[in-house]
Structure formats: structure tokens, C-alpha cells
Design an enzyme around this catalytic site. Structure first.
Site, PDB file in Angstrom:
ATOM      1  N   PHE A  72      -9.231  -6.527  -1.695  1.00  0.00           N
ATOM      2  CA  PHE A  72      -8.661  -7.803  -1.235  1.00  0.00           C
ATOM      3  C   PHE A  72      -7.151  -7.711  -0.984  1.00  0.00           C
ATOM      4  O   PHE A  72      -6.518  -8.732  -0.745  1.00  0.00           O
ATOM      5  CB  PHE A  72      -8.937  -8.904  -2.262  1.00  0.00           C
ATOM      6  CG  PHE A  72     -10.409  -9.161  -2.463  1.00  0.00           C
ATOM      7  CD1 PHE A  72     -11.111  -9.990  -1.588  1.00  0.00           C
ATOM      8  CD2 PHE A  72     -11.101  -8.565  -3.490  1.00  0.00           C
ATOM      9  CE1 PHE A  72     -12.474 -10.209  -1.755  1.00  0.00           C
ATOM     10  CE2 PHE A  72     -12.464  -8.779  -3.670  1.00  0.00           C
ATOM     11  CZ  PHE A  72     -13.153  -9.617  -2.794  1.00  0.00           C
ATOM     12  N   ARG A  96      -3.508  -7.406   0.586  1.00  0.00           N
ATOM     13  CA  ARG A  96      -2.975  -7.856   1.879  1.00  0.00           C
ATOM     14  C   ARG A  96      -1.872  -6.908   2.320  1.00  0.00           C
ATOM     15  O   ARG A  96      -1.025  -6.536   1.498  1.00  0.00           O
ATOM     16  CB  ARG A  96      -2.396  -9.276   1.756  1.00  0.00           C
ATOM     17  CG  ARG A  96      -3.413 -10.319   1.405  1.00  0.00           C
ATOM     18  CD  ARG A  96      -2.749 -11.551   0.846  1.00  0.00           C
ATOM     19  NE  ARG A  96      -1.986 -11.234  -0.358  1.00  0.00           N
ATOM     20  CZ  ARG A  96      -1.166 -12.080  -0.984  1.00  0.00           C
ATOM     21  NH1 ARG A  96      -0.980 -13.288  -0.516  1.00  0.00           N
ATOM     22  NH2 ARG A  96      -0.500 -11.712  -2.065  1.00  0.00           N
ATOM     23  N   LEU A  98      -2.530 -22.567   5.893  1.00  0.00           N
ATOM     24  CA  LEU A  98      -2.622 -23.816   6.657  1.00  0.00           C
ATOM     25  C   LEU A  98      -1.375 -24.035   7.504  1.00  0.00           C
ATOM     26  O   LEU A  98      -1.267 -25.031   8.202  1.00  0.00           O
ATOM     27  CB  LEU A  98      -2.821 -24.997   5.696  1.00  0.00           C
ATOM     28  CG  LEU A  98      -4.191 -25.017   5.008  1.00  0.00           C
ATOM     29  CD1 LEU A  98      -4.229 -26.063   3.904  1.00  0.00           C
ATOM     30  CD2 LEU A  98      -5.318 -25.270   5.994  1.00  0.00           C
ATOM     31  N   CYS A 134      -8.071  -6.935   9.704  1.00  0.00           N
ATOM     32  CA  CYS A 134      -9.202  -7.455   8.916  1.00  0.00           C
ATOM     33  C   CYS A 134      -9.815  -8.734   9.467  1.00  0.00           C
ATOM     34  O   CYS A 134     -10.974  -8.722   9.893  1.00  0.00           O
ATOM     35  CB  CYS A 134      -8.760  -7.677   7.483  1.00  0.00           C
ATOM     36  SG  CYS A 134      -8.459  -6.123   6.627  1.00  0.00           S
TER      37      CYS A 134
HETATM   38  P1  NAD Z   1      -6.929   2.752   8.287  1.00  0.00           P
HETATM   39  O1  NAD Z   1      -7.347   2.854   9.701  1.00  0.00           O
HETATM   40  O2  NAD Z   1      -5.502   2.463   7.956  1.00  0.00           O
HETATM   41  O3  NAD Z   1      -7.312   4.098   7.505  1.00  0.00           O
HETATM   42  C1  NAD Z   1      -8.541   4.734   7.619  1.00  0.00           C
HETATM   43  C2  NAD Z   1      -8.305   6.236   7.447  1.00  0.00           C
HETATM   44  O4  NAD Z   1      -9.570   6.901   7.371  1.00  0.00           O
HETATM   45  C3  NAD Z   1      -7.559   6.877   8.617  1.00  0.00           C
HETATM   46  O5  NAD Z   1      -6.388   7.519   8.146  1.00  0.00           O
HETATM   47  C4  NAD Z   1      -8.561   7.909   9.197  1.00  0.00           C
HETATM   48  O6  NAD Z   1      -7.939   9.074   9.670  1.00  0.00           O
HETATM   49  C5  NAD Z   1      -9.436   8.174   7.977  1.00  0.00           C
HETATM   50  N1  NAD Z   1     -10.757   8.713   8.287  1.00  0.00           N
HETATM   51  C6  NAD Z   1     -11.598   8.394   9.290  1.00  0.00           C
HETATM   52  N2  NAD Z   1     -12.735   9.135   9.211  1.00  0.00           N
HETATM   53  C7  NAD Z   1     -12.609   9.915   8.127  1.00  0.00           C
HETATM   54  C8  NAD Z   1     -13.444  10.890   7.504  1.00  0.00           C
HETATM   55  N3  NAD Z   1     -14.651  11.184   7.990  1.00  0.00           N
HETATM   56  N4  NAD Z   1     -12.989  11.519   6.411  1.00  0.00           N
HETATM   57  C9  NAD Z   1     -11.766  11.237   5.900  1.00  0.00           C
HETATM   58  N5  NAD Z   1     -10.933  10.321   6.445  1.00  0.00           N
HETATM   59  C10 NAD Z   1     -11.346   9.663   7.537  1.00  0.00           C
HETATM   60  O7  NAD Z   1      -7.881   1.652   7.631  1.00  0.00           O
HETATM   61  P2  NAD Z   1      -7.513   0.579   6.500  1.00  0.00           P
HETATM   62  O8  NAD Z   1      -6.691  -0.504   7.077  1.00  0.00           O
HETATM   63  O9  NAD Z   1      -7.051   1.287   5.285  1.00  0.00           O
HETATM   64  O10 NAD Z   1      -8.964  -0.041   6.234  1.00  0.00           O
HETATM   65  C11 NAD Z   1      -9.984   0.709   5.616  1.00  0.00           C
HETATM   66  C12 NAD Z   1     -11.118  -0.239   5.259  1.00  0.00           C
HETATM   67  O11 NAD Z   1     -10.663  -1.205   4.283  1.00  0.00           O
HETATM   68  C13 NAD Z   1     -11.643  -1.051   6.436  1.00  0.00           C
HETATM   69  O12 NAD Z   1     -13.014  -1.258   6.247  1.00  0.00           O
HETATM   70  C14 NAD Z   1     -10.912  -2.373   6.289  1.00  0.00           C
HETATM   71  O13 NAD Z   1     -11.617  -3.450   6.859  1.00  0.00           O
HETATM   72  C15 NAD Z   1     -10.853  -2.522   4.783  1.00  0.00           C
HETATM   73  N6  NAD Z   1      -9.746  -3.334   4.297  1.00  0.00           N
HETATM   74  C16 NAD Z   1      -8.507  -3.228   4.876  1.00  0.00           C
HETATM   75  C17 NAD Z   1      -7.455  -3.995   4.384  1.00  0.00           C
HETATM   76  C18 NAD Z   1      -6.106  -3.914   5.031  1.00  0.00           C
HETATM   77  O14 NAD Z   1      -5.292  -4.787   4.749  1.00  0.00           O
HETATM   78  N7  NAD Z   1      -5.834  -2.919   5.864  1.00  0.00           N
HETATM   79  C19 NAD Z   1      -7.654  -4.850   3.294  1.00  0.00           C
HETATM   80  C20 NAD Z   1      -8.916  -4.909   2.704  1.00  0.00           C
HETATM   81  C21 NAD Z   1      -9.957  -4.147   3.213  1.00  0.00           C
END
Ligand code: NAD
Length: 448
Positions: A156, A158, A267, A277
Site C-alpha cells: 500500500f 505511496r 477530495l 497504480c
Molecule cells: P516498476 O516498474 O518500478 O518495477 C518493476 C521491476 O521489475 C522493473 O525494474 C523490471 O525491470 C523488473 N522485472 C520485470 N521482469 C522481471 C523478471 N522476470 N525478473 C526480475 N525483475 C523483473 O514497478 P513498481 O512500481 O515497483 O510496481 C510493482 C508492482 O507493485 C505492480 O504490480 C504495482 O501495481 C504494485 N504497486 C506499486 C506501487 C507504486 O507506488 N509503484 C504501490 C503499490 C503496489
């Protein structure tokens, strides 16, 4: 505990360094060699307040490293967290990275026979962990669950406050399909003093979507009401919110007597929600609902309002200036989707700038950290935009200033703006009553 995290982005890297800082030994895996190299040199590829400092601390302690060698990390791991991206593909969740990871881990289990808890931290639609992910693992390992463990632990945090959100969570959700995984999750988070919710993996997956959909709905609801206020005229939506939020039912006990509960931030009207996200998560859950035969009318409207919202910023200007074309130069302040992050995914600034380009307007654009990514990704060859390193030098040469992202440095406009400026301040960052300007426009504020 020995922890392996697969996917070293905003979630994976923050989780990795914070868990290492709390006493675990962590290896973060990524397929991108540059990311791994930079991280091991103490330079995170993403911007998050305090992240670089903690990264260097845990690198020095040798409790953290990044690597591209998955098998080596799996050999040591007592728990594996998966934090790869789950982007949107035509409105549907794209699980290709989860699939790759499941295949790779499955092959490793086949070769080693090792039992290991596998926990998805990425946001995935309900049933992903206990069907899609499990089936690939079983097919590629030749072992059946619960030889390997299955868990889902939604994140969760941000962007912009990722480190403190991770370290001080409101709650932790432990979705699990077996005792091995639940026990591992309890050990992993044993130092975290917060409400822990123990559920199956589908419920854990759904909690994340309901949470994000509710937040998105509040933003679109408030934007719709504030847009209406603009059209009615002579209404200040800030006063409206004060009137609504003073109702004790909006105030948590902690914030009693306060008219600004934390949720009030969602809001405040503005340019619409962006980032990696909310837009893709709402799209994904609408898609799942449609597949299950539900129309998902509310969330479809949430998305529709959000798609239109950045264009409303241009309409505010249209109201102000009869013929925008060719006559003005505009300074767009803030390009990341929100302050304190370099993330430009689904940034409203992109839509706003595209609309201005269509009008053939000369644009200056600034962001404290996201400018070069934004230019390279969205407008590599656009001649009508100049990206500025320093915005204050230019303000005497522009007619209109739009604050898209409320980075705190833009508050300096309170004393830098002058009587030639038309100021568009959708999220009401400035002190409009003491501002020198030709005119002031905002979402939910439209006085003659
Ligand atoms: P991101 O794109 O910043 O990072 C993902 C990373 O995974 C990249 O560096 C990519 O190179 C790597 N990757 C891809 N395939 C791979 C593999 N096979 N092996 C190893 N590494 C691999 O993504 P993020 O923003 O960190 O989000 C990740 C997940 O968390 C998503 O599902 C997102 O919805 C969720 N999420 C994100 C946030 C946010 O604020 N960014 C918050 C909560 C949940």
C-alpha cells in the site's frame, strides 16, 4: 531471515532496503543490469525521499545487494517476494512478468526440489495467485502445491512517501494458501507493530483493488463536483469541502475537531489521478467485472471523468482567453504524476501538454527531477516545448503559468507572480488572496 525480492522497482527496492534495515538479509533481483549496477553503487534508479541514505547504510552493513542471478538468490532464500510490474494492456492486467518469474522459479524448484514460500507483492487481480501463478509453477516444476508455498501480500506504499509508508504501515495483509507461507510472512514482519489481517490469497488480492478503487472514486467524485462548481460560478469548492468534512462522520477519533482528515487529500480537486497504480488498477478490475458479467458502471465513470479532467485545465484557459492560439507562451510546472517522485506514468502533464501543442502554443516545462525522463519518453522531438532546468528565470517571459504537480518550490510563485500572469492552480497551492496576478483560475473556483 534470508529474503529474495524479484523485481527491483518502486516497490521491490523500497521493500528490499527497508527489510534489510530492519535486520533481514536481502537480495533484490532485476533483469535490468543497469538498475542492478547503479543500486550496488549506492545510486537508486528511482527517487524516493530517504531511500538513497538507507540503501547506502544497508550496502555498507552488507545486509543488502542487488543481482541479476536469480538461482543464486533462490538457493539462499527463506522467503521470496515478487514485485515485478503488472501493467495495463488494453485495459486488461498484463501478467507477462509474473508468468516469466513463475516459469523461472518453477525450473529452479524442478532442479533443486527445494520447498519455499512464494509471495506475490505486485498488484494482481483476484485468483492470480491460486490459479494462474500456481498452475505455471506446478507445470514448470513437476511439483504440486503445497510443495512450494503460495502467498499474496499487497503493498500500500505511496510513491513520494514510500519509505515511511513501508516502515509504518496502517495494516499488513497476509494472504496465504498454506501454513509454511503464513509462518514465513509472520516472521518477515515480526517487528512491524500494526494490524495484521490474515486471509486467503484472493481476499488479499481484492483488498488492494477495493482500496484503490475507493480512492480513485473519491478523486473523480470530487473532480466532478468541483467541475460543476466551476460552471455554476461564484462557488469556492474549498469552502464546500470544509462544510462537508466538518461532519464528524468524516473525522477519525484521532482527528476529532479537525476539519482535515487524511482522506481529505483525495477530495481535493485537480488534474485527475495518474501514476502507475490507480488508473491501471481501476481499469483491470473493471475488466474482470465485465468478464464476470457485471457492468461496473461506477468505476467506468470514475475512469471517464479522470480521462477528461486534464483537458478541463485547458478549458479553464479557454474561458479566460478567447483565442489561445499563437498568442501566448505557457509555463507548465510539474511533470511527474505527483510531487516527490520521478514517476511520470499516466501523468496528467502529458495530456495537458499534448492539448497545448495542438493549439500551437509555445511551452516551457519544468520538473525538479522528472524532466529528462518526461522529455525522452513523451516528447523527444517536439520543437514547441523547451524543458527548463530553472523555472524562475523564465517567468517574466511567459503569460500563463499552470501548476500541474504541486512540488513545494512552486509556492515561491506567491511572491514571484506579477500582474501580467494568468495563473492556473488546479489544486489550490497558492495563497490566491495575496497573489499578484492578472487572473487566477482553479478547479472548483471560478469567480467573475
Ligand atoms: P516498476 O516498474 O518500478 O518495477 C518493476 C521491476 O521489475 C522493473 O525494474 C523490471 O525491470 C523488473 N522485472 C520485470 N521482469 C522481471 C523478471 N522476470 N525478473 C526480475 N525483475 C523483473 O514497478 P513498481 O512500481 O515497483 O510496481 C510493482 C508492482 O507493485 C505492480 O504490480 C504495482 O501495481 C504494485 N504497486 C506499486 C506501487 C507504486 O507506488 N509503484 C504501490 C503499490 C503496489
Amino acid at each position: 531471515m534470508e529474503v529474495t525480492i524479484i523485481g527491483t522497482g518502486y516497490v521491490g527496492l523500497t521493500t528490499g532496503v527497508c527489510l534489510a534495515d530492519s535486520g533481514h538479509n536481502v537480495i533484490c533481483i532485476d533483469v535490468n543490469e543497469n538498475i542492478v549496477l547503479n543500486i550496488n553503487n549506492g545510486k537508486p534508479h528511482i527517487y524516493e525521499p530517504n531511500l538513497e541514505e538507507i540503501l547506502n547504510r544497508v550496502l555498507n552493513k552488507k545486509s543488502f545487494k542487488a543481482s541479476t542471478n536469480l538461482d543464486e538468490a533462490l538457493n539462499k532464500a527463506e522467503i521470496v517476494l515478487i514485485a515485478v510490474g503488472t501493467p495495463s494492456m488494453g485495459g486488461e492486467i498484463d501478467l507477462k512478468y509474473i508468468k516469466q518469474v513463475a516459469e523461472n522459479i518453477g525450473k529452479w524448484i524442478k532442479n533443486t526440489g527445494k520447498r519455499i514460500p512464494l509471495v506475490i507483492k505486485s498488484t494482481v487481480v483476484p485468483t492470480t495467485t491460486d490459479t494462474f501463478f500456481k498452475d505455471i509453477l506446478e507445470n514448470s516444476s513437476d511439483y504440486k502445491h503445497p510443495h512450494f508455498g503460495l502467498g499474496m501480500n499487497p503493498e500500500f506504499l505511496r510513491e513520494g512517501s514510500a519509505v515511511s509508508d513501508f516502515n509504518y504501515p496502517d495494516r499488513l495483509v497476509f494472504g496465504s494458501e498454506d501454513d509454511m507461507t503464513l509462518d514465513a510472512l509472520k516472521r518477515l514482519y515480526k517487528y512491524f507493530d500494526c494490524h495484521k489481517i490474515l486471509v486467503n490469497t484472493r481476499t488479499a488480492e481484492f483488498i488492494k483493488y477495493v482500496n484503490n478503487s475507493l480512492l480513485a472514486m473519491q478523486i473523480s467524485f470530487s473532480n466532478e463536483m468541483a467541475n460543476l462548481a466551476n460552471n455554476i460560478k461564484n462557488i469556492d469548492y474549498q469552502d464546500v469541502l470544509e462544510g462537508v468534512l466538518s461532519d464528524h462522520r468524516w473525522n477519525t477519533p484521532k482527528l476529532k475537531n479537525s476539519s482535515s482528515p487524511e482522506i481529505a487529500k483525495y477530495l481535493v480537486p485537480g488534474c485527475g489521478f495518474g501514476g502507475s497504480c490507480l488508473p491501471k488498477d481501476v481499469e483491470a478490475i473493471v475488466n474482470i467485472g465485465n468478464k464476470k458479467g457485471l457492468k461496473m458502471e461506477i468505476l467506468k465513470s470514475v475512469l471517464e471523468i479522470n480521462r477528461e479532467q486534464p483537458k478541463r485545465i485547458i478549458r479553464l484557459l479557454n474561458d479566460e482567453i478567447r483565442n489561445l492560439e499563437n498568442r501566448f507562451s505557457i509555463l507548465v510546472l510539474g511533470l511527474s504524476f505527483k510531487p516527490n517522485t520521478n514517476d511520470i506514468r499516466y501523468s496528467p502533464a502529458k495530456v495537458i501538454i499534448e492539448s497545448l501543442i495542438e493549439k500551437n502554443i509555445r511551452i516551457y516545462a519544468h520538473d525538479p527531477i522528472a524532466s529528462s525522463d518526461f522529455q525522452n519518453q513523451y516528447f523527444p522531438n517536439e520543437k514547441n516545448i523547451k524543458f527548463l532546468k530553472e523555472w524562475k528565470d523564465k517567468i517574466d517571459q511567459v503569460d500563463v503559468i499552470i501548476i500541474v504537480t504541486t512540488w513545494s518550490e512552486y509556492k515561491d510563485l506567491n511572491y514571484l507572480a506579477n500582474n501580467n500572469h494568468i495563473i492556473v492552480d488546479p489544486r489550490r497551492m497558492l495563497d490566491k488572496d495575496n497573489l499578484n496576478c492578472k487572473s487566477y483560475r482553479s478547479i472548483g473556483y471560478s469567480f467573475d
